[in-house]
Structure formats: C-alpha cells, structure tokens
Design a protein around this motif. Structure first.
Motif, PDB file in Angstrom:
ATOM      1  N   ILE A 143      14.861 -30.575 -48.510  1.00 52.72           N
ATOM      2  CA  ILE A 143      16.260 -30.885 -48.818  1.00 52.72           C
ATOM      3  C   ILE A 143      16.437 -32.376 -49.062  1.00 52.72           C
ATOM      4  CG2 ILE A 143      18.597 -30.928 -47.848  1.00 52.72           C
ATOM      5  CD1 ILE A 143      17.865 -28.282 -46.424  1.00 52.72           C
ATOM      6  N   TRP A 144      15.817 -33.189 -48.192  1.00 52.33           N
ATOM      7  CA  TRP A 144      15.917 -34.638 -48.367  1.00 52.33           C
ATOM      8  C   TRP A 144      15.225 -35.097 -49.648  1.00 52.33           C
ATOM      9  CZ3 TRP A 144      19.227 -37.888 -46.794  1.00 52.33           C
ATOM     10  CH2 TRP A 144      19.885 -37.713 -45.577  1.00 52.33           C
ATOM     11  N   ILE A 145      14.117 -34.462 -49.981  1.00 50.73           N
ATOM     12  CA  ILE A 145      13.428 -34.826 -51.219  1.00 50.73           C
ATOM     13  C   ILE A 145      14.298 -34.519 -52.424  1.00 50.73           C
ATOM     14  CG2 ILE A 145      11.445 -34.298 -52.699  1.00 50.73           C
ATOM     15  CD1 ILE A 145      10.767 -36.006 -50.223  1.00 50.73           C
ATOM     16  N   TRP A 146      14.947 -33.370 -52.419  1.00 51.10           N
ATOM     17  CA  TRP A 146      15.821 -33.007 -53.540  1.00 51.10           C
ATOM     18  C   TRP A 146      16.999 -33.978 -53.645  1.00 51.10           C
ATOM     19  CZ3 TRP A 146      15.670 -27.357 -51.423  1.00 51.10           C
ATOM     20  CH2 TRP A 146      14.419 -26.800 -51.728  1.00 51.10           C
ATOM     21  N   ILE A 147      17.533 -34.405 -52.484  1.00 51.08           N
ATOM     22  CA  ILE A 147      18.616 -35.394 -52.500  1.00 51.08           C
ATOM     23  C   ILE A 147      18.113 -36.721 -53.052  1.00 51.08           C
ATOM     24  CG2 ILE A 147      20.114 -36.805 -51.025  1.00 51.08           C
ATOM     25  CD1 ILE A 147      20.345 -34.348 -49.158  1.00 51.08           C
ATOM     26  N   ASN A 148      16.950 -37.152 -52.583  1.00 42.62           N
ATOM     27  CA  ASN A 148      16.460 -38.474 -52.945  1.00 42.62           C
ATOM     28  C   ASN A 148      15.906 -38.560 -54.360  1.00 42.62           C
ATOM     29  OD1 ASN A 148      17.174 -39.645 -50.505  1.00 42.62           O
ATOM     30  ND2 ASN A 148      15.228 -39.123 -49.530  1.00 42.62           N
ATOM     31  N   THR A 149      15.706 -37.414 -54.999  1.00 41.00           N
ATOM     32  CA  THR A 149      15.269 -37.422 -56.392  1.00 41.00           C
ATOM     33  C   THR A 149      16.352 -36.894 -57.337  1.00 41.00           C
ATOM     34  OG1 THR A 149      14.284 -35.208 -56.183  1.00 41.00           O
ATOM     35  CG2 THR A 149      12.841 -37.114 -55.787  1.00 41.00           C
ATOM     36  N   HIS A 227      12.681 -41.189 -45.234  1.00 40.55           N
ATOM     37  CA  HIS A 227      13.779 -40.564 -45.962  1.00 40.55           C
ATOM     38  C   HIS A 227      14.970 -41.524 -46.084  1.00 40.55           C
ATOM     39  CE1 HIS A 227      12.004 -36.704 -46.516  1.00 40.55           C
ATOM     40  NE2 HIS A 227      11.946 -36.400 -45.231  1.00 40.55           N
ATOM     41  N   THR A 228      15.205 -42.319 -45.042  1.00 38.59           N
ATOM     42  CA  THR A 228      16.302 -43.293 -45.095  1.00 38.59           C
ATOM     43  C   THR A 228      16.033 -44.346 -46.161  1.00 38.59           C
ATOM     44  OG1 THR A 228      16.711 -42.964 -42.724  1.00 38.59           O
ATOM     45  CG2 THR A 228      17.632 -44.949 -43.739  1.00 38.59           C
ATOM     46  N   ARG A 229      14.793 -44.859 -46.201  1.00 35.68           N
ATOM     47  CA  ARG A 229      14.432 -45.838 -47.247  1.00 35.68           C
ATOM     48  C   ARG A 229      14.617 -45.233 -48.632  1.00 35.68           C
ATOM     49  NH1 ARG A 229       9.758 -46.493 -44.250  1.00 35.68           N
ATOM     50  NH2 ARG A 229       8.500 -45.485 -45.871  1.00 35.68           N
ATOM     51  N   LEU A 230      14.146 -44.007 -48.795  1.00 32.91           N
ATOM     52  CA  LEU A 230      14.227 -43.370 -50.103  1.00 32.91           C
ATOM     53  C   LEU A 230      15.677 -43.091 -50.500  1.00 32.91           C
ATOM     54  CD1 LEU A 230      11.233 -40.854 -49.943  1.00 32.91           C
ATOM     55  CD2 LEU A 230      11.321 -43.083 -51.073  1.00 32.91           C
ATOM     56  N   PHE A 231      16.508 -42.756 -49.521  1.00 34.54           N
ATOM     57  CA  PHE A 231      17.906 -42.489 -49.835  1.00 34.54           C
ATOM     58  C   PHE A 231      18.574 -43.726 -50.424  1.00 34.54           C
ATOM     59  CE2 PHE A 231      22.420 -42.494 -48.602  1.00 34.54           C
ATOM     60  CZ  PHE A 231      22.846 -41.362 -49.285  1.00 34.54           C
ATOM     61  N   PHE A 232      18.377 -44.867 -49.779  1.00 34.47           N
ATOM     62  CA  PHE A 232      18.990 -46.091 -50.304  1.00 34.47           C
ATOM     63  C   PHE A 232      18.324 -46.519 -51.614  1.00 34.47           C
ATOM     64  CE2 PHE A 232      20.421 -46.368 -45.863  1.00 34.47           C
ATOM     65  CZ  PHE A 232      21.770 -46.588 -46.086  1.00 34.47           C
ATOM     66  N   GLY A 233      17.039 -46.213 -51.757  1.00 33.66           N
ATOM     67  CA  GLY A 233      16.384 -46.460 -53.032  1.00 33.66           C
ATOM     68  C   GLY A 233      16.949 -45.573 -54.135  1.00 33.66           C
ATOM     69  N   ARG A 237      19.151 -46.301 -57.933  1.00 35.02           N
ATOM     70  CA  ARG A 237      18.531 -45.671 -59.100  1.00 35.02           C
ATOM     71  C   ARG A 237      19.383 -44.527 -59.659  1.00 35.02           C
ATOM     72  NH1 ARG A 237      14.220 -46.981 -55.675  1.00 35.02           N
ATOM     73  NH2 ARG A 237      12.428 -48.003 -56.702  1.00 35.02           N
ATOM     74  N   MET A 238      20.464 -44.184 -58.964  1.00 31.42           N
ATOM     75  CA  MET A 238      21.241 -43.003 -59.322  1.00 31.42           C
ATOM     76  C   MET A 238      21.670 -42.973 -60.786  1.00 31.42           C
ATOM     77  SD  MET A 238      24.719 -41.447 -57.611  1.00 31.42           S
ATOM     78  CE  MET A 238      23.947 -41.196 -56.002  1.00 31.42           C
ATOM     79  N   PRO A 239      22.179 -44.049 -61.347  1.00 30.87           N
ATOM     80  CA  PRO A 239      22.573 -43.971 -62.767  1.00 30.87           C
ATOM     81  C   PRO A 239      21.422 -43.557 -63.682  1.00 30.87           C
ATOM     82  CG  PRO A 239      23.500 -45.929 -61.753  1.00 30.87           C
ATOM     83  CD  PRO A 239      22.533 -45.355 -60.761  1.00 30.87           C
ATOM     84  N   CYS A 240      20.245 -44.115 -63.442  1.00 31.94           N
ATOM     85  CA  CYS A 240      19.081 -43.761 -64.255  1.00 31.94           C
ATOM     86  C   CYS A 240      18.675 -42.317 -64.034  1.00 31.94           C
ATOM     87  CB  CYS A 240      17.924 -44.702 -63.939  1.00 31.94           C
ATOM     88  SG  CYS A 240      16.412 -44.345 -64.878  1.00 31.94           S
ATOM     89  N   LEU A 241      18.669 -41.865 -62.774  1.00 34.62           N
ATOM     90  CA  LEU A 241      18.282 -40.490 -62.472  1.00 34.62           C
ATOM     91  C   LEU A 241      19.255 -39.490 -63.084  1.00 34.62           C
ATOM     92  CD1 LEU A 241      17.263 -40.943 -58.710  1.00 34.62           C
ATOM     93  CD2 LEU A 241      15.734 -40.724 -60.676  1.00 34.62           C
ATOM     94  N   LEU A 242      20.546 -39.804 -63.023  1.00 33.14           N
ATOM     95  CA  LEU A 242      21.543 -38.918 -63.618  1.00 33.14           C
ATOM     96  C   LEU A 242      21.448 -38.920 -65.140  1.00 33.14           C
ATOM     97  CD1 LEU A 242      24.615 -39.692 -61.326  1.00 33.14           C
ATOM     98  CD2 LEU A 242      23.207 -37.618 -61.337  1.00 33.14           C
ATOM     99  N   TRP A 243      21.115 -40.073 -65.708  1.00 31.74           N
ATOM    100  CA  TRP A 243      20.961 -40.151 -67.163  1.00 31.74           C
ATOM    101  C   TRP A 243      19.802 -39.271 -67.627  1.00 31.74           C
ATOM    102  CZ3 TRP A 243      24.108 -42.063 -70.774  1.00 31.74           C
ATOM    103  CH2 TRP A 243      23.600 -42.202 -72.066  1.00 31.74           C
TER     104      TRP A 243
END
Length: 249
Positions: A143-149, A227-233, A237-243
């Motif tokens: 679940i955390w991996i899916w959130i963080n990616t 997971h905490t580090r990846l979440f803030f990472g 990166r969210m705009p790029c990932l959503l794009w």
C-alpha cells in the motif's frame, strides 16, 4: 564494454547460510552464468564454506568478502558495484536461503535480454510454507509503495529475486538503505527515475535452512523510516508522476 552488449551475472548475498549455500550454488551453477557470492561478514563456519566453494569452482564463482556485517542491502550494493566494475551489464539477485525458484533464472535472464532497460522483478506465488505474518505485513508495504509511486506498476516490492540493469541501478544505491529496507527502496527510486519495471510471477518457498535475518523491531523501524523518506520524496515529484499517468506512462 559497449553498452549494447548483454553480459549478465548472478549475485548472492550471504550471511551465515552455511547449511543452504552449497545446495543453492549447485542449483544456480546449472544456469552457466558467472556467480558472485557476497559474504556479509559471516561467522567462521560460513566463511570457510564460501572459501571452499570459491576454490572448488574458480572459473564460474567469485567471492567478495565484507569484513563487517552491514545487512542484506549493503551486501547487494557491494555486489552490484563489483559486477559493474568487472564488466557485467546486468546483475541477477537471488537469496541464499533457498526461498526462490532457481528454475526461473533462465526466464528472468531472457526477460532482461528482451528488455535490457527494465528492472525485472519477481512477483511471489507463495506455497503453504510462507509465515502468515510475513504475508500480511507485505500487503501493508505494498500500500505504501503504491502511494509513494502513485502507481500499481510494482506488484511486489520486497521480493529479492530481480535482474538489475547495472549502469542505471548503481546511480541509485547511495540513496538506499542497507538492510531489509533496500529491496523496496531501490525499486521505488528506480520507478521514479527510469520508469520501466517488469513483474514476473515466481514460486517462493520459505526457507531451506530455517534461518531468517529479519530483525523484527530494527528492520520494521528502518522500513517505516524508509516509507517516510519516500513519501516526502514522492510529494515533490508528484507533478511529474501525475504527468506520466496523464500520458499513460
């Protein structure tokens, strides 16, 4: 070595698996691929077993010894760097305890040759030997991996049966943890930067010699921090990932 030459090898991190490693090596050698054993600061009985194997099979098997136990991630990192430095293009990681289906090595290598810029990762198909606590805890990690990616591209982030394109992967290693947090962190960072992940189903059995080096409190704590580090990472990166999702990547 020219970049387009496919030249894979196998890396096996080993820590006090002296009872299982001989069987694993015998099975893996049937692939015909070069093998690197990374001794992660094992005790003397395991050291002696690994030295004997290296002396018995000098043309196919190499031994890299780490003086101090640093954790599975540290051993895999050292092994992948060694493979790249010695001219290999891809490293197939497999565990030393016998949980992975060695018969799938050929299938994983063929997938890597067909998709040399993709990280090939195992998607476990468990039998009845899997401890239920491990099975359930993996779903929380998923679940955390899916959130963080922001993606379902990674079907399992903790399987240690993978083929890494070495040139790209080595650039990520300094950002990844050294213990059981390594496997999930490196694949998330791979997806962030290089995007291509191929999931292959593979049978998993627990384990051949009954030895687990997962430390309940320490490793779960490190995985939580990871997971905490990846979440803030992920957030910046969210705009790029959503794009990417918009473009169907």
């Amino acid at each position: 070595m020219p970049e387009n030459i496919f030249n894979p090898a196998i890396v096996i991190p080993v820590y006090n698996h002296e009872h299982a490693i001989g069987t694993i090596v015998a099975q893996v050698m049937a692939s015909g691929l070069p093998i690197l054993l990374v001794d992660d600061g094992s005790d003397i009985p395991c050291q002696q077993t690994l030295i004997a194997l290296a002396e018995q099979f000098p043309h196919q098997l190499s031994l890299l010894r780490l003086e101090v136990n640093g954790g599975k991630g540290a051993a895999v990192k050292a092994g992948l760097r060694w493979l790249l430095d010695n001219g290999y293009s891809h490293g197939l990681q497999i565990d030393a305890d016998g949980q992975h289906d060695v018969a799938d090595i050929t299938r994983f290598i063929q997938a890597a040759e067909s998709e040399p810029d993709s990280l090939i990762t195992g998607y476990p198909q468990y039998d009845e030997s899997v401890p239920k606590i491990r099975l359930y805890s993996r779903y929380l990690t998923h679940i955390w991996i899916w959130i963080n990616t922001l993606s379902f591209s990674i079907k399992d982030s903790m399987c240690g049966f993978r083929v890494y394109p070495l040139q790209q992967t080595v650039t990520l290693l300094s950002h990844c943890g050294n213990r059981m947090d390594f496997d999930p962190e490196v694949i998330v960072r791979w997806l962030w930067r290089y995007q291509k992940v191929t999931n292959l189903p593979t049978k998993v059995h627990y384990p051949l010699d009954g030895v687990s080096h997962f430390l309940l409190w320490k490793d779960n704590g490190l995985i939580t921090l990871m997971h905490t580090r990846l979440f803030f990472g992920m957030l910046w990166r969210m705009p790029c990932l959503l794009w990417r999702k918009r473009d169907g990547q």
